[in-house]
Write an enzyme that holds these catalytic residues in place. Structure first.
Site, PDB file in Angstrom:
ATOM      1  N   CYS A  35       0.824  -1.212   0.000  1.00 47.40           N
ATOM      2  CA  CYS A  35       0.000   0.000   0.000  1.00 47.40           C
ATOM      3  C   CYS A  35       0.856   1.260   0.000  1.00 47.40           C
ATOM      4  O   CYS A  35       0.344   2.349  -0.242  1.00 47.40           O
ATOM      5  CB  CYS A  35      -0.945   0.008   1.205  1.00 47.40           C
ATOM      6  N   CYS A 104      -2.521  -3.073   8.678  1.00 44.71           N
ATOM      7  CA  CYS A 104      -2.207  -1.725   9.164  1.00 44.71           C
ATOM      8  C   CYS A 104      -1.736  -1.794  10.618  1.00 44.71           C
ATOM      9  O   CYS A 104      -0.837  -1.043  11.018  1.00 44.71           O
ATOM     10  CB  CYS A 104      -3.431  -0.824   9.045  1.00 44.71           C
TER      11      CYS A 104
HETATM   12 FE1  FES Z   1      -1.600   0.027   4.266  1.00 42.82          FE
HETATM   13 FE2  FES Z   1      -3.403   0.706   6.023  1.00 42.82          FE
HETATM   14  S1  FES Z   1      -3.714   0.364   3.909  1.00 42.82           S
HETATM   15  S2  FES Z   1      -1.288   0.505   6.327  1.00 42.82           S
END
Ligand code: FES
Length: 125
Positions: A35, A104
């Site tokens: 991400c 996360c």
């Molecule tokens: Fe990657 Fe939350 S989407 S840390």
């Protein structure tokens, strides 16, 4: 049921312990390659106690809420306790995260471990 618990929303909107510790003696930075989110943790440790902790997170709301909660969970605690903090404990303290957002909370665990590693290295351990 709402996607995010009230605690997640609270820590996302009013994150605790945001910022930098200028004289930190343990700093850790981790990122999630998928991400692209980045988390940085600063620790001020004295007599084996986490006297202060601050973070900077460039990431999603769950990452911000997870870092905020993680700092609250280790502040004032012995280093040995902070070493044992798991992402599951962070997510639980937030009254849960959606499955696809659990990574996360992993970032928060890793950022703290990385800052503690840095502290131990600086102290020749
Ligand atoms: Fe990657 Fe939350 S989407 S840390």
């Amino acid at each position: 049921m709402a996607l995010y618990s009230e605690k997640v929303m609270d820590h996302f909107r009013n994150p605790r312990n945001v910022g930098v510790i200028e004289d930190a003696n343990g700093i850790g930075e981790v990122g999630n390659a998928k991400c692209g989110d980045i988390m940085k943790m600063y620790l001020k440790i004295e007599d084996d106690i986490i006297k202060d902790v601050k973070f900077e997170t460039f990431g999603c709301g769950s990452a911000i809420a997870s870092s905020s909660m993680a700092t609250e969970l280790i502040k004032g605690k012995p280093v040995a306790d902070a070493m044992k903090l798991t992402n599951e404990a962070v997510a639980e303290a937030l009254d849960g995260l959606p499955d696809y957002k659990m990574h996360c909370s992993v970032l928060a665990e890793e950022a703290i471990k990385s800052a503690l590693d840095d502290y131990h290295k600086r102290n020749g351990q």
